[in-house]
Write a protein that holds these residues in place. Structure first.
Motif, PDB file in Angstrom:
ATOM      1  N   SER A   9      51.745   4.349  12.298  1.00 34.59           N
ATOM      2  CA  SER A   9      50.283   4.292  12.121  1.00 34.59           C
ATOM      3  C   SER A   9      49.846   5.761  12.705  1.00 34.59           C
ATOM      4  CB  SER A   9      49.961   3.357  13.188  1.00 34.59           C
ATOM      5  OG  SER A   9      48.422   3.465  13.461  1.00 34.59           O
ATOM      6  N   LEU A  10      48.624   6.291  11.877  1.00 31.45           N
ATOM      7  CA  LEU A  10      48.326   7.632  12.229  1.00 31.45           C
ATOM      8  C   LEU A  10      47.491   7.604  13.354  1.00 31.45           C
ATOM      9  CD1 LEU A  10      47.696  10.353  10.591  1.00 31.45           C
ATOM     10  CD2 LEU A  10      45.279   9.385   9.912  1.00 31.45           C
ATOM     11  N   SER A  11      46.823   6.597  13.756  1.00 28.67           N
ATOM     12  CA  SER A  11      46.459   6.780  15.393  1.00 28.67           C
ATOM     13  C   SER A  11      47.295   6.836  16.518  1.00 28.67           C
ATOM     14  CB  SER A  11      45.267   5.576  15.410  1.00 28.67           C
ATOM     15  OG  SER A  11      45.896   4.458  15.344  1.00 28.67           O
ATOM     16  N   VAL A  12      48.153   6.131  16.232  1.00 21.33           N
ATOM     17  CA  VAL A  12      49.355   6.128  17.310  1.00 21.33           C
ATOM     18  C   VAL A  12      50.070   7.358  17.097  1.00 21.33           C
ATOM     19  CG1 VAL A  12      51.628   4.650  18.161  1.00 21.33           C
ATOM     20  CG2 VAL A  12      49.493   3.448  17.167  1.00 21.33           C
ATOM     21  N   CYS A  13      50.560   7.877  16.221  1.00 19.90           N
ATOM     22  CA  CYS A  13      51.642   9.135  16.066  1.00 19.90           C
ATOM     23  C   CYS A  13      51.100  10.531  15.786  1.00 19.90           C
ATOM     24  CB  CYS A  13      52.514   8.659  14.803  1.00 19.90           C
ATOM     25  SG  CYS A  13      53.584   7.408  14.942  1.00 19.90           S
ATOM     26  N   SER A  14      49.574  10.538  16.021  1.00 20.26           N
ATOM     27  CA  SER A  14      49.233  11.772  15.764  1.00 20.26           C
ATOM     28  C   SER A  14      49.341  12.758  17.173  1.00 20.26           C
ATOM     29  CB  SER A  14      47.516  11.637  15.391  1.00 20.26           C
ATOM     30  OG  SER A  14      46.863  11.072  16.274  1.00 20.26           O
ATOM     31  N   VAL A  15      49.721  12.056  18.180  1.00 22.60           N
ATOM     32  CA  VAL A  15      49.563  12.669  19.413  1.00 22.60           C
ATOM     33  C   VAL A  15      50.615  12.254  20.465  1.00 22.60           C
ATOM     34  CG1 VAL A  15      48.173  13.065  21.862  1.00 22.60           C
ATOM     35  CG2 VAL A  15      47.022  13.065  19.409  1.00 22.60           C
ATOM     36  N   GLY A  16      51.303  13.305  20.998  1.00 21.89           N
ATOM     37  CA  GLY A  16      52.351  13.148  22.111  1.00 21.89           C
ATOM     38  C   GLY A  16      53.628  12.810  21.465  1.00 21.89           C
ATOM     39  N   LEU A  17      53.969  12.702  20.270  1.00 24.73           N
ATOM     40  CA  LEU A  17      55.316  12.292  19.671  1.00 24.73           C
ATOM     41  C   LEU A  17      56.100  13.691  19.026  1.00 24.73           C
ATOM     42  CD1 LEU A  17      55.190   8.830  18.100  1.00 24.73           C
ATOM     43  CD2 LEU A  17      55.558   9.289  20.290  1.00 24.73           C
ATOM     44  N   ASN A  18      57.375  13.587  19.049  1.00 28.19           N
ATOM     45  CA  ASN A  18      58.326  14.458  18.580  1.00 28.19           C
ATOM     46  C   ASN A  18      59.055  14.057  17.562  1.00 28.19           C
ATOM     47  OD1 ASN A  18      60.090  16.494  17.979  1.00 28.19           O
ATOM     48  ND2 ASN A  18      60.335  17.239  20.073  1.00 28.19           N
ATOM     49  N   LEU A  19      58.506  14.307  16.191  1.00 25.35           N
ATOM     50  CA  LEU A  19      59.437  13.771  15.022  1.00 25.35           C
ATOM     51  C   LEU A  19      60.107  14.988  14.299  1.00 25.35           C
ATOM     52  CD1 LEU A  19      56.304  11.483  14.081  1.00 25.35           C
ATOM     53  CD2 LEU A  19      58.164  11.097  15.417  1.00 25.35           C
ATOM     54  N   VAL A  20      60.719  15.849  14.869  1.00 27.47           N
ATOM     55  CA  VAL A  20      61.397  16.567  14.237  1.00 27.47           C
ATOM     56  C   VAL A  20      62.783  16.326  13.350  1.00 27.47           C
ATOM     57  CG1 VAL A  20      60.541  18.619  15.715  1.00 27.47           C
ATOM     58  CG2 VAL A  20      62.711  17.579  16.266  1.00 27.47           C
ATOM     59  N   ALA A  21      62.972  14.858  13.626  1.00 29.08           N
ATOM     60  CA  ALA A  21      64.169  14.474  12.994  1.00 29.08           C
ATOM     61  C   ALA A  21      63.943  14.478  11.443  1.00 29.08           C
ATOM     62  CB  ALA A  21      64.582  12.934  13.627  1.00 29.08           C
ATOM     63  N   ALA A  22      62.440  14.477  11.100  1.00 30.10           N
ATOM     64  CA  ALA A  22      61.989  14.066   9.845  1.00 30.10           C
ATOM     65  C   ALA A  22      61.584  15.649   9.352  1.00 30.10           C
ATOM     66  CB  ALA A  22      60.869  13.356   9.874  1.00 30.10           C
ATOM     67  N   ASP A  23      61.779  15.921   7.752  1.00 27.49           N
ATOM     68  CA  ASP A  23      61.179  17.084   7.535  1.00 27.49           C
ATOM     69  C   ASP A  23      60.061  16.952   6.248  1.00 27.49           C
ATOM     70  OD1 ASP A  23      62.567  16.450   4.688  1.00 27.49           O
ATOM     71  OD2 ASP A  23      64.468  16.905   5.950  1.00 27.49           O
ATOM     72  N   THR A  24      59.698  15.564   5.916  1.00 26.95           N
ATOM     73  CA  THR A  24      58.652  15.395   4.974  1.00 26.95           C
ATOM     74  C   THR A  24      57.725  14.298   5.476  1.00 26.95           C
ATOM     75  OG1 THR A  24      60.541  15.631   3.332  1.00 26.95           O
ATOM     76  CG2 THR A  24      58.392  14.535   2.673  1.00 26.95           C
ATOM     77  N   VAL A  25      56.548  14.928   5.400  1.00 30.96           N
ATOM     78  CA  VAL A  25      55.441  13.800   5.660  1.00 30.96           C
ATOM     79  C   VAL A  25      54.675  13.513   4.383  1.00 30.96           C
ATOM     80  CG1 VAL A  25      53.041  13.832   6.751  1.00 30.96           C
ATOM     81  CG2 VAL A  25      55.030  14.924   7.915  1.00 30.96           C
ATOM     82  N   ILE A  26      54.374  12.071   4.487  1.00 32.33           N
ATOM     83  CA  ILE A  26      53.482  11.649   3.249  1.00 32.33           C
ATOM     84  C   ILE A  26      52.221  11.034   3.844  1.00 32.33           C
ATOM     85  CG2 ILE A  26      53.095   9.858   1.516  1.00 32.33           C
ATOM     86  CD1 ILE A  26      56.334  10.147   1.059  1.00 32.33           C
ATOM     87  N   LEU A  27      50.945  11.732   3.758  1.00 32.12           N
ATOM     88  CA  LEU A  27      49.798  10.970   4.393  1.00 32.12           C
ATOM     89  C   LEU A  27      49.330  10.331   3.111  1.00 32.12           C
ATOM     90  CD1 LEU A  27      48.327  14.416   5.557  1.00 32.12           C
ATOM     91  CD2 LEU A  27      49.319  12.540   6.896  1.00 32.12           C
ATOM     92  N   ALA A  28      49.485   8.883   3.374  1.00 31.39           N
ATOM     93  CA  ALA A  28      48.931   7.902   2.276  1.00 31.39           C
ATOM     94  C   ALA A  28      47.415   7.817   2.012  1.00 31.39           C
ATOM     95  CB  ALA A  28      49.695   6.691   2.585  1.00 31.39           C
ATOM     96  N   ASP A  29      46.715   8.044   3.100  1.00 32.92           N
ATOM     97  CA  ASP A  29      45.464   7.876   2.960  1.00 32.92           C
ATOM     98  C   ASP A  29      44.694   9.080   3.936  1.00 32.92           C
ATOM     99  OD1 ASP A  29      45.119   6.397   5.516  1.00 32.92           O
ATOM    100  OD2 ASP A  29      46.509   5.024   4.264  1.00 32.92           O
ATOM    101  N   SER A  30      43.313   9.177   3.526  1.00 30.41           N
ATOM    102  CA  SER A  30      42.732  10.441   4.405  1.00 30.41           C
ATOM    103  C   SER A  30      41.485   9.839   4.751  1.00 30.41           C
ATOM    104  CB  SER A  30      42.556  11.674   3.581  1.00 30.41           C
ATOM    105  OG  SER A  30      44.126  12.023   2.866  1.00 30.41           O
TER     106      SER A  30
END
Length: 903
Positions: free
Chosen positions: A807-828
């Motif tokens: 969820s964009l609102s939950v994960c836009s602040v305060g999390l470390n997601l460096v285990a991933a290398d690709t981001v898909i923004l499904a909506d804007s």
């Protein structure tokens, strides 16, 4: 320069008038000490409103709220000017000089003339009034909020009057502006045209969609293209999507204009501070430069005698060395102005703002530092101090938060080096038990002590200056003030005003009327002088380094961002076009002034906007158009809380949540949102407190008996609970998304985070992942903290779990997601800062692989216009920091963004 430094007696006997046109004068007038014209301004908590009052000798000053709204007129256009004069100036001690910006304020409570219009200088001290005959013509327009007036002194003050140039601003909407202009003409207001038209329409900020035939579309026959159940897609390599997507560089940095701001080269040459001895960690070179800048800003010095230097927009006059002039407002004074101590540390996310501030606390001298932070990051400050400060330093840290906290005195606070609190606690203590009018300092609590420094973490939380958090923060007593934020401007230039007010800058920009006149409206009109002032402001009070600056040298892997455009199928296009036609019809109604209720048409526009955005993702998100919801919005008054009406109210509540509306009571983002039977949405805590006081809706005065009458959001369903989801319900966007996932999985080490604003869309994607046999983890707002932590651990440690639904609102602040290398923004949506923060969860310190971002955009749809608005908002930040700009101009209102999207 006449009357500079002149101080008349506090009381004068006013028995006559200059002439028949003179402004009304009281028999006795007094200006309060805090408004005496001295440039040594009080702290924000102690400063009075920018108005004087007519009072008797034995009464305390009463501050009358009589002016035009200081926040009005943004987005309006200049309809002409008036060459006038200020009269009665000999009765007032307002210091003013030619070219100075002044404030024009209504004074309907004046006992001698109910049409009185007074003129104040930038410090709020009265200079005089407009003549009676001109005030009589302008007052009705000001009272009806039809116009906004700016004033600039056009000459030197004389013994009796002073020339003034008045700019008249009318509404930007053409029909309303034409009506105001016609009324001004019929009332014989002596206005002259300036040849200033409405701002030009923005150039296209995003290249027009390239109508390419994507491989997975061109392979379909025409009959298949009409079907919602296409043939299985061919597997395509990631190179195909790179080739058929537009390279997107939204955060590129452009070289700055030398005279306007410090460019990357200048930033790289900033002086270095010594490594703090009590710090365990070794500061990186750019962090030592940041520390040197922080220490310098806590000890500002006015320009020396004979110096041509400009400090915090103040320069020393070359003709009269004891005179200081503010280059933005042209206000001059002989009294040395007070300089603000502190600033805005606006480094990119992940560059160590926390560590730099901890270093400042260690090196900046004794005293107690107050850190105000969101609840979710309060513990991070305590942990970071414990981690980075040597044990022998014995730094004492207090977490001051929670309903059971002890209200401490200034002596008790002074025993600690650092006090960490939340924005909620700060706001509660400021206004608890009606104490917002109580004098500061107080006996106990956060407002009982003069803090050595106050630090606002995630400082963009105060971007709305009228919110409880912003007012409370500006009311704190502090020697130095700091704002930490990676997104200093989120939506409009007004975000910056609130921060300048908090910093206690002097010279005029700390007043909304002056800020609008000097920056907001001129920037909207493309005034290069305003752009230069904005860049000077940011160079003075803000330090911003970005991850991709060479001298920062984080050695982060490359970040590649792409816009991947997708073509609607025919059946999807038909659904979209029907919604778009409805939206355009509403826009025409609104612009023609035919809508009977502004709030209803606004809600209706939001509802159709939401449906248009959702149909771009998947038609199932829209469902059948809920006629009950439309009927509910069009009905008058409160509705009975039947089962059906509760469901419709929940839909209306969800519409406000999805549209990121604010609570109208505290003006903060909606917190624990609820809706009343009269269809008004509030944060639960705010409306419950209001119900306790008056049992009425503060918006319409409808009866609200108790908290049981409030309707809460519908409980989110998990994907497996939805029996309607099946493998056949695919959309063009989900097909493209699945193709990108399939291509990315050819790299066995690649992991992907898929962001969406809607958990219902995540449900659809989740079902399709299950059907495709792709293992995933998920984080959304319905999950508890332990469940989220397990999802994070799974993504990081399980080699088979290569996808995270987020969820964009939950994960836009305060999390470390460096285990991933690709981001898909499904909506804007139109505030790009949230998306930037989400991307920065992946592309940050600790990332070792090249990163790719995919923005999925439907061709020739509202999603493309969202990109245009995002580009305009990035341009606004670019004007402040000289980052790469694209053509266009910023809108300053939510309705302005809506009309642009639907036009």
């Amino acid at each position: 320069m006449s009357n500079l430094g002149k101080r008349p007696t506090a009381w004068v006997d006013l028995t006559g008038s200059d002439d028949e046109n003179s402004a009304p004068q009281p028999k006795q007038a007094r200006v309060s000490a805090s408004q005496s014209g001295s440039a040594s301004q009080p702290r924000p908590s102690q400063s009075l409103n920018a108005r004087d009052a007519w009072v008797d000798a034995d009464e305390e000053d009463e501050i009358l709220d009589l002016s035009q709204d200081a926040d009005e007129g943004n987005g309006w256009v200049c309809v002409g000017a008036i060459d006038g004069k200020i009269v009665g100036i000999r009765y007032y001690n307002g210091v003013a000089t030619m070219g100075e910006q002044v404030m024009v304020q209504r004074e309907p409570g004046n006992p001698y003339d109910s049409n009185a219009i007074r003129i104040n200088n930038v410090q709020g001290t009265q200079i005089g009034h407009l003549p009676r005959n001109l005030a009589a013509k302008l007052a009705p327009f000001m009272d009806s909020r039809s116009i906004v007036i700016e004033g600039v002194l056009a000459g030197e003050k004389g013994g009796w009057d002073c020339p003034i140039n008045l700019k008249i601003y009318g509404p930007g909407e053409p029909i309303a502006r034409a009506q105001v202009e016609a009324k001004l003409k019929s009332d014989r207001v002596p206005i002259r045209k300036l040849g200033i038209a409405a701002p030009k329409q923005p150039k296209q900020a995003v290249p027009p969609p390239q109508r390419r035939q994507m491989g997975y579309h061109s392979s379909q026959s025409s009959s298949q293209a009409l079907s919602s159940q296409p043939e299985p897609l061919p597997e395509l390599g990631i190179e195909h999507f790179v080739e058929h997507s537009e390279r997107f560089r939204p955060r590129d940095v452009e070289k700055m204009v030398e005279e306007w701001g410090a460019g990357e080269d200048a930033l790289s040459k900033m002086p270095f501070a010594e490594q703090p001895q009590d710090l365990v960690s070794t500061l990186l070179p750019y962090q030592r430069q940041g520390l040197a800048w922080l220490l310098e800003k806590e000890n500002p010095v006015l320009p020396a005698l004979g110096s041509t230097e400009i400090v915090q927009l103040w320069k020393r006059s070359s003709e009269r060395s004891n005179v200081f002039t503010n280059i933005a407002t042209q206000f001059s004074t002989q009294t040395p102005p007070v300089l603000a101590k502190g600033g805005i540390l606006a480094d990119d996310m992940g560059l160590g703002k926390t560590l730099q501030v901890i270093s400042l606390i260690l090196e900046g001298g004794p005293g107690t530092t107050l850190i105000v932070a969101p609840v979710s990051v309060m513990s991070n400050w305590v942990q970071q101090i414990e981690r980075h400060v040597k044990k022998e330093r014995n730094m004492k840290v207090l977490t001051y938060h929670g309903s059971n906290r002890k209200r401490m005195t200034h002596r008790e606070f002074a025993e600690y080096d650092v006090v960490v609190t939340s924005y909620g606690t700060l706001g509660t203590e400021y206004s608890s038990k009606g104490k917002n009018a109580e004098k500061i300092p107080r006996k106990d609590g956060l407002f009982c002590i003069n803090w050595s420094r106050v630090v606002l973490d995630e400082g963009h939380n105060i971007r709305n200056h009228a919110t409880k958090s912003a007012v409370a923060a500006s009311s704190l007593l502090a020697t130095s003030r700091w704002v930490l934020t990676g997104t200093p401007i989120v939506n409009s230039i007004k975000d910056l005003y609130s921060m300048l007010k908090f910093l206690a800058v002097t010279g005029g920009l700390e007043r909304m009327e002056i800020f609008n006149a000097i920056l907001s409206r001129p920037l909207a009109a493309g005034d290069p002088r305003a752009e230069a002032i904005l860049q000077s402001v940011m160079r003075t009070w803000s330090l911003r380094r970005k991850k991709d600056m060479k001298f920062v040298d984080l050695k982060l892997p490359e970040l590649s961002e792409y816009v991947h455009r997708i073509t609607f199928r025919k059946d999807e296009r038909e659904k979209y076009d029907a919604l778009q036609a409805e939206a355009k019809g509403m826009v025409k109604q609104f612009e023609a002034g035919k809508s009977k209720n502004g709030l209803d048409i606004y809600r209706h526009m939001l509802e159709v906007l939401l449906r248009m955005r959702q149909v771009c993702c998947h038609w199932k998100l829209c469902g059948a158009r809920v006629t009950d919801l439309i009927a509910l919005m069009e009905s008058d008054g409160a509705v009975a809380l039947t089962k059906e009406n509760r469901a419709a109210l929940q839909l209306l509540l969800q519409l406000n949540i999805d549209s990121r509306e604010d609570c109208p009571i505290c003006l903060e983002e909606l917190h624990n949102p609820v809706i009343t039977a009269c269809k008004h949405v509030f944060g639960r805590e705010c409306i419950e407190k209001t119900i306790q006081l008056q049992h009425k809706c503060p918006m319409c005065r409808a009866e609200v008996a108790d908290a049981e009458c409030l309707v809460h959001p519908a409980i989110e369903k998990e994907a497996e609970e939805d029996p309607d989801l099946d493998v056949e319900t695919k959309s063009s966007k989900t097909e493209a998304l699945m193709s990108i996932l399939t291509a990315s999985r050819r790299d066995p080490k690649s992991k992907v985070v898929i962001f969406s604003q809607w958990t219902s869309f995540l449900n659809i994607i989740q079902h399709q992942l299950t059907e495709a046999g792709m293992k995933y983890a998920r984080i959304d707002g319905s999950m508890s903290a332990p469940v989220r932590d397990r999802a994070m651990t799974t993504l990081e440690s399980d080699p088979d779990t290569r996808i995270l639904l987020a969820s964009l609102s939950v994960c836009s602040v305060g999390l470390n997601l460096v285990a991933a290398d690709t981001v898909i923004l499904a909506d804007s949506w139109w505030a790009p800062a949230i998306e930037d923060q989400a991307v920065d969860r992946v592309h940050r310190l600790g990332q070792t692989r090249p990163c790719t971002v995919w923005r999925l955009i439907m061709e020739d749809s509202i999603e493309e216009r969202v990109l245009e608005i995002q580009a305009e908002k990035r341009k606004l930040v670019g004007k402040a920091f000289q980052e790469k700009e694209k053509a266009g101009r910023q809108k300053t209102t939510r309705m302005g963004d809506i009309l642009k999207l639907l036009s």
